[in-house]
Design an enzyme around this catalytic site. Structure first.
Site, PDB file in Angstrom:
ATOM      1  N   GLU A 411       1.241  -1.057  -0.193  1.00  0.00           N
ATOM      2  CA  GLU A 411      -0.010   0.050  -0.468  1.00  0.00           C
ATOM      3  C   GLU A 411       0.732   1.022  -0.010  1.00  0.00           C
ATOM      4  O   GLU A 411       1.812   1.079   0.721  1.00  0.00           O
ATOM      5  CB  GLU A 411      -0.759  -0.114   1.510  1.00  0.00           C
ATOM      6  CG  GLU A 411      -2.106  -1.415   1.494  1.00  0.00           C
ATOM      7  CD  GLU A 411      -2.285  -1.677   2.184  1.00  0.00           C
ATOM      8  OE1 GLU A 411      -2.152  -1.207   3.447  1.00  0.00           O
ATOM      9  OE2 GLU A 411      -3.264  -2.599   1.619  1.00  0.00           O
ATOM     10  N   HIS A 496      -0.941  -4.835  12.660  1.00  0.00           N
ATOM     11  CA  HIS A 496      -1.996  -5.966  12.481  1.00  0.00           C
ATOM     12  C   HIS A 496      -2.324  -7.350  13.699  1.00  0.00           C
ATOM     13  O   HIS A 496      -1.178  -8.330  13.056  1.00  0.00           O
ATOM     14  CB  HIS A 496      -1.619  -6.376  11.222  1.00  0.00           C
ATOM     15  CG  HIS A 496      -2.238  -5.462   9.918  1.00  0.00           C
ATOM     16  ND1 HIS A 496      -2.024  -5.606   8.937  1.00  0.00           N
ATOM     17  CD2 HIS A 496      -2.870  -4.076  10.027  1.00  0.00           C
ATOM     18  CE1 HIS A 496      -2.378  -4.313   8.347  1.00  0.00           C
ATOM     19  NE2 HIS A 496      -2.929  -3.981   9.094  1.00  0.00           N
ATOM     20  N   ASN A 534      -5.384  -6.325   4.449  1.00  0.00           N
ATOM     21  CA  ASN A 534      -5.459  -5.240   5.618  1.00  0.00           C
ATOM     22  C   ASN A 534      -6.335  -6.226   6.754  1.00  0.00           C
ATOM     23  O   ASN A 534      -7.544  -6.947   6.230  1.00  0.00           O
ATOM     24  CB  ASN A 534      -5.764  -4.384   5.767  1.00  0.00           C
ATOM     25  CG  ASN A 534      -5.116  -3.013   4.488  1.00  0.00           C
ATOM     26  OD1 ASN A 534      -4.407  -3.660   3.992  1.00  0.00           O
ATOM     27  ND2 ASN A 534      -4.046  -2.758   5.017  1.00  0.00           N
TER      28      ASN A 534
HETATM   29  P1  FAE Z   1     -10.043  -4.146  18.693  1.00  0.00           P
HETATM   30  O1  FAE Z   1     -10.072  -3.245  17.633  1.00  0.00           O
HETATM   31  O2  FAE Z   1      -8.562  -4.427  18.739  1.00  0.00           O
HETATM   32  O3  FAE Z   1     -11.044  -4.220  19.741  1.00  0.00           O
HETATM   33  C1  FAE Z   1     -10.487  -4.218  20.957  1.00  0.00           C
HETATM   34  C2  FAE Z   1     -10.836  -3.927  21.449  1.00  0.00           C
HETATM   35  O4  FAE Z   1     -11.064  -4.329  22.971  1.00  0.00           O
HETATM   36  C3  FAE Z   1     -10.111  -2.551  21.885  1.00  0.00           C
HETATM   37  O5  FAE Z   1     -10.984  -1.640  21.704  1.00  0.00           O
HETATM   38  C4  FAE Z   1      -9.374  -2.649  23.309  1.00  0.00           C
HETATM   39  O6  FAE Z   1      -9.435  -1.017  24.620  1.00  0.00           O
HETATM   40  C5  FAE Z   1     -11.077  -3.569  24.395  1.00  0.00           C
HETATM   41  N1  FAE Z   1     -10.036  -4.080  24.751  1.00  0.00           N
HETATM   42  C6  FAE Z   1      -9.320  -4.851  25.166  1.00  0.00           C
HETATM   43  N2  FAE Z   1      -8.684  -5.731  25.379  1.00  0.00           N
HETATM   44  C7  FAE Z   1      -9.787  -5.784  27.082  1.00  0.00           C
HETATM   45  C8  FAE Z   1     -10.251  -5.596  28.477  1.00  0.00           C
HETATM   46  N3  FAE Z   1      -9.195  -6.781  29.275  1.00  0.00           N
HETATM   47  N4  FAE Z   1     -11.355  -6.034  28.856  1.00  0.00           N
HETATM   48  C9  FAE Z   1     -11.824  -4.650  28.289  1.00  0.00           C
HETATM   49  N5  FAE Z   1     -12.110  -4.226  26.630  1.00  0.00           N
HETATM   50  C10 FAE Z   1     -10.884  -4.223  26.777  1.00  0.00           C
HETATM   51  O7  FAE Z   1     -10.019  -5.870  18.235  1.00  0.00           O
HETATM   52  N6  FAE Z   1      -6.505  -2.792   9.393  1.00  0.00           N
HETATM   53  C11 FAE Z   1      -7.447  -2.624   8.330  1.00  0.00           C
HETATM   54  O8  FAE Z   1      -7.751  -3.777   8.110  1.00  0.00           O
HETATM   55  N7  FAE Z   1      -6.742  -1.697   7.578  1.00  0.00           N
HETATM   56  C12 FAE Z   1      -6.064  -0.913   8.602  1.00  0.00           C
HETATM   57  O9  FAE Z   1      -6.073   0.712   8.012  1.00  0.00           O
HETATM   58  C13 FAE Z   1      -5.595  -0.838   9.787  1.00  0.00           C
HETATM   59  N8  FAE Z   1      -4.272   0.358  10.352  1.00  0.00           N
HETATM   60  C14 FAE Z   1      -4.372   0.074  10.972  1.00  0.00           C
HETATM   61  C15 FAE Z   1      -3.436   0.768  11.822  1.00  0.00           C
HETATM   62  C16 FAE Z   1      -3.067   0.560  13.762  1.00  0.00           C
HETATM   63  C17 FAE Z   1      -2.476   2.781  13.844  1.00  0.00           C
HETATM   64  C18 FAE Z   1      -3.724   0.669  14.032  1.00  0.00           C
HETATM   65  C19 FAE Z   1      -3.633   0.329  15.482  1.00  0.00           C
HETATM   66  C20 FAE Z   1      -4.419  -1.147  13.279  1.00  0.00           C
HETATM   67  C21 FAE Z   1      -4.627  -1.425  12.112  1.00  0.00           C
HETATM   68  N9  FAE Z   1      -5.255  -1.916  11.151  1.00  0.00           N
HETATM   69  C22 FAE Z   1      -6.146  -2.001   9.828  1.00  0.00           C
HETATM   70  C23 FAE Z   1      -5.756  -3.029  11.879  1.00  0.00           C
HETATM   71  C24 FAE Z   1      -7.546  -3.098  12.923  1.00  0.00           C
HETATM   72  O10 FAE Z   1      -7.657  -1.813  13.534  1.00  0.00           O
HETATM   73  C25 FAE Z   1      -7.605  -4.489  13.611  1.00  0.00           C
HETATM   74  O11 FAE Z   1      -7.366  -5.710  12.793  1.00  0.00           O
HETATM   75  C26 FAE Z   1      -8.599  -4.811  14.196  1.00  0.00           C
HETATM   76  O12 FAE Z   1      -8.888  -3.425  15.315  1.00  0.00           O
HETATM   77  C27 FAE Z   1      -8.471  -5.688  15.150  1.00  0.00           C
HETATM   78  O13 FAE Z   1     -10.468  -6.331  15.655  1.00  0.00           O
HETATM   79  P2  FAE Z   1     -11.274  -6.968  16.844  1.00  0.00           P
HETATM   80  O14 FAE Z   1     -12.018  -6.607  16.821  1.00  0.00           O
HETATM   81  O15 FAE Z   1     -10.202  -7.768  16.826  1.00  0.00           O
END
Ligand code: FAE
Length: 556
Positions: A411, A496, A534
């Site tokens: 990308e 990721h 992604n």
């Molecule tokens: P996630 O979205 O991480 O959500 C987990 C939630 O659980 C969070 O809000 C935490 O604060 C919360 N949490 C964790 N532990 C606890 C606990 N013990 N008690 C209560 N709450 C808790 O999980 N992916 C893409 O597809 N495209 C992109 O452009 C992209 N860019 C990215 C850029 C950055 C800077 C980052 C950080 C990630 C990026 N990602 C991207 C990855 C994507 O955001 C990630 O794969 C997903 O957010 C993961 O989704 P989940 O539902 O697994």
């Protein structure tokens, strides 16, 4: 709670309900600054109390969802629609109030407590420029929006707050190639995924491609056009990369008729406009069912079985400065873990290792991967300016994914700086087959990732092959002054994190955790290896699929 407060809460609840339900577009709530308000009709008539974050939760819920990221949000919406009273527990805060500067989120050039989750030092993957370190010290320790968890050889970036990763990520919404998806998930029907759940996820997340009138004309996309030119000169195919950013809003940024967001380096620390994060899509819809509420700044610290066949959770609530203000226990009949690859794996490993859930799969925590990601930078020739104004929303990618060991999807990402840098910056996704694993440390009560210093080498090799060709054909070179160790790439961080509780191995094929009833994983922890894309569209689509199966089985 006093009677007056209960009454006020009830009134506010009723008002919120009318206001919320009256909105034609649910996403308008957050855009108008109303924030998320629970319209739950739980037994106590509870509401989310935005002033104090201090509503009284019940002692028992039919369903609890841990985390408000992609997997958690899908689970909550579908549970709410099925009429199941659901509590979501989120360790981060609800991002709906502007700070003294009138903004909710910071751009890349302003760092304060809002930017980071309890850090006193600001660090980013690009950690130097012209060899000069970019680190900022003395950041206020605060419940900020971007977290970075550092392990040996690997730092993992995460979003914290209502919406999880959707608050800080690049918004890039890529569906993996079907042939590759079938290799990663051989036991899942790809017709079901590609016929129903990927299209549903894209529609719900509002993924679209950048219109040409913006990309081909805007000064803010010079970097992207220069990246395309150099790739095409080397004979590589360049494709549009969908995004959840609102391109109608971007058009207004371009015209100067609305405050700039992606055009003002807002992304990694959140966007004040334009970003269609989960709080404006899935979560707004979930709250709109009237059956879902969210408890913020509250971390689930322990899970175990309750006496009644469900689960007991320990919850720790903090204030925004990190002081613990309450510790509570709550029980539920069904528990959905959506705390992300790291959060979910930690909760499960702690439960396994402390004997709280002794029947969990012995391989939980055994397989983790970074989606084969690695960042690279090239220096362009002087005539190929990338621009001092850059939109933060990635628009194009170099598609060299053919399922071989050298497969890459690269990308063309922005490199924001106040001056012209001639830098082309990229995020490459490869099919690096390497896996890391976690161990649980009883003394610190945390998990540790084991990932060796050379485990990202297959990713570096595959990406370098492509960039060597681009450099050769364009008479250009790598940039060695941006990343730690004088390398032209950064191979020791990831956005990721994937895996930890693998679908079809540690769970059944719909995410039900082996060894237990009514315990499900719904997030990125389920994904066993690099996706060639992604991850959030895949996480969302899988969660949609799994929830559909879970809820239809419950009804049959
Ligand atoms: P996630 O979205 O991480 O959500 C987990 C939630 O659980 C969070 O809000 C935490 O604060 C919360 N949490 C964790 N532990 C606890 C606990 N013990 N008690 C209560 N709450 C808790 O999980 N992916 C893409 O597809 N495209 C992109 O452009 C992209 N860019 C990215 C850029 C950055 C800077 C980052 C950080 C990630 C990026 N990602 C991207 C990855 C994507 O955001 C990630 O794969 C997903 O957010 C993961 O989704 P989940 O539902 O697994």
């Amino acid at each position: 709670m006093s009677k007056t407060k209960q009454k006020l809460n009830k009134q506010r609840n009723a008002l919120s309900r009318r206001r919320f339900l009256g909105m034609s577009a649910l996403g308008t709530a957050a855009t108008l600054g109303l924030g998320l308000v629970s319209i739950s009709s739980c037994k106590t008539g509870l509401v989310f109390d935005p002033e104090e974050n201090n509503f009284d939760i019940d002692s028992h819920y039919p369903a609890i969802v841990v985390g408000t990221g992609y997997g958690g949000s899908v689970a909550a919406l579908r549970l709410g629609e099925a009429g199941i009273q659901t509590l979501m527990v989120e360790m981060g805060q609800l991002w709906d109030k502007p700070a003294d500067d009138g903004k909710i989120f910071n751009n890349m050039f302003k760092v304060d407590g809002r930017s980071y989750w309890f850090k006193d030092k600001a660090t980013l993957p690009v950690d130097r420029f012209l060899g000069v370190p970019l680190e900022i010290d003395n950041v206020q320790q605060y419940a900020g929006v971007l977290d970075r968890v550092d392990y040996d050889n690997m730092s993992i970036y995460l979003g914290r707050g209502v919406g999880g990763g959707s608050l800080v990520n690049g918004g890039i919404a890529v569906v993996p190639k079907r042939s590759w998806f079938e290799k990663v998930f051989p036991n899942i029907s790809s017709s079901e995924m590609y016929g129903t759940y990927f299209p549903l996820a894209n529609q719900m997340l509002r993924a679209t491609e950048i219109p040409d009138d913006i990309h081909e004309r805007s000064d803010y996309y010079k970097y992207s056009r220069v990246g395309r030119k150099s790739a095409e000169k080397a004979g590589f195919k360049v494709v549009k990369i969908p995004n959840i950013y609102d391109f109608n809003y971007m058009r207004q940024e371009e015209a100067g008729t609305a405050p700039k967001s992606a055009y003002d380096t807002e992304l990694l620390f959140g966007n004040n406009h334009g970003r269609q994060s989960l709080d404006k899509t899935y979560l707004a819809d979930a709250l709109g069912t009237g059956n879902v509420s969210i408890k913020t700044l509250t971390k689930v610290t322990k899970i175990e079985q309750s006496g009644t066949g469900g689960y007991k959770l320990e919850l720790q609530t903090i204030d925004t400065l990190g002081q613990v203000v309450a510790v509570k226990e709550v029980t539920c009949d069904q528990l959905f873990l959506g705390a992300g690859s790291l959060g979910t794996t930690e909760l499960l490993m702690r439960a396994k290792e402390t004997g709280a859930l002794p029947n969990l799969s012995p391989t939980i925590g055994a397989e983790w991967n970074n989606n084969g990601s690695v960042a690279f930078a090239r220096a362009n020739r002087v005539r190929d300016k990338t621009g001092s104004k850059q939109s933060m929303i990635t628009a194009l990618g170099i598609d060299r994914w053919d399922d071989s060991a050298d497969s890459v999807l690269v990308e063309i990402t922005p490199f924001p700086a106040p001056v012209e840098t001639w830098v082309s910056h990229y995020l490459a996704l490869t099919n690096n087959p390497e896996k890391g694993y976690f161990t649980y440390n009883a003394q610190t009560d945390t998990i540790k990732l084991h990932w060796g210093p050379n485990q990202n080498q297959p990713a570096v090799r595959a990406a370098k092959k492509l960039f060597d060709t681009i450099n050769r054909k364009n008479w250009t070179a790598y940039r060695y002054d941006l990343f730690d160790g004088g390398k032209p790439y950064s191979d020791d961080f990831t956005y990721h994190p994937l895996g930890g509780c693998i679908l079809g191995k540690d769970t059944n094929l719909t995410g039900a955790v082996n060894g237990y009833h009514n315990l499900y994983v719904v997030d990125g922890a389920l994904i066993p290896g690099a996706l060639g894309a992604n991850p959030f569209v895949t996480i969302t689509a899988l969660a949609e699929r799994n929830m559909a199966h879970i809820l239809s089985n419950a009804n049959s």
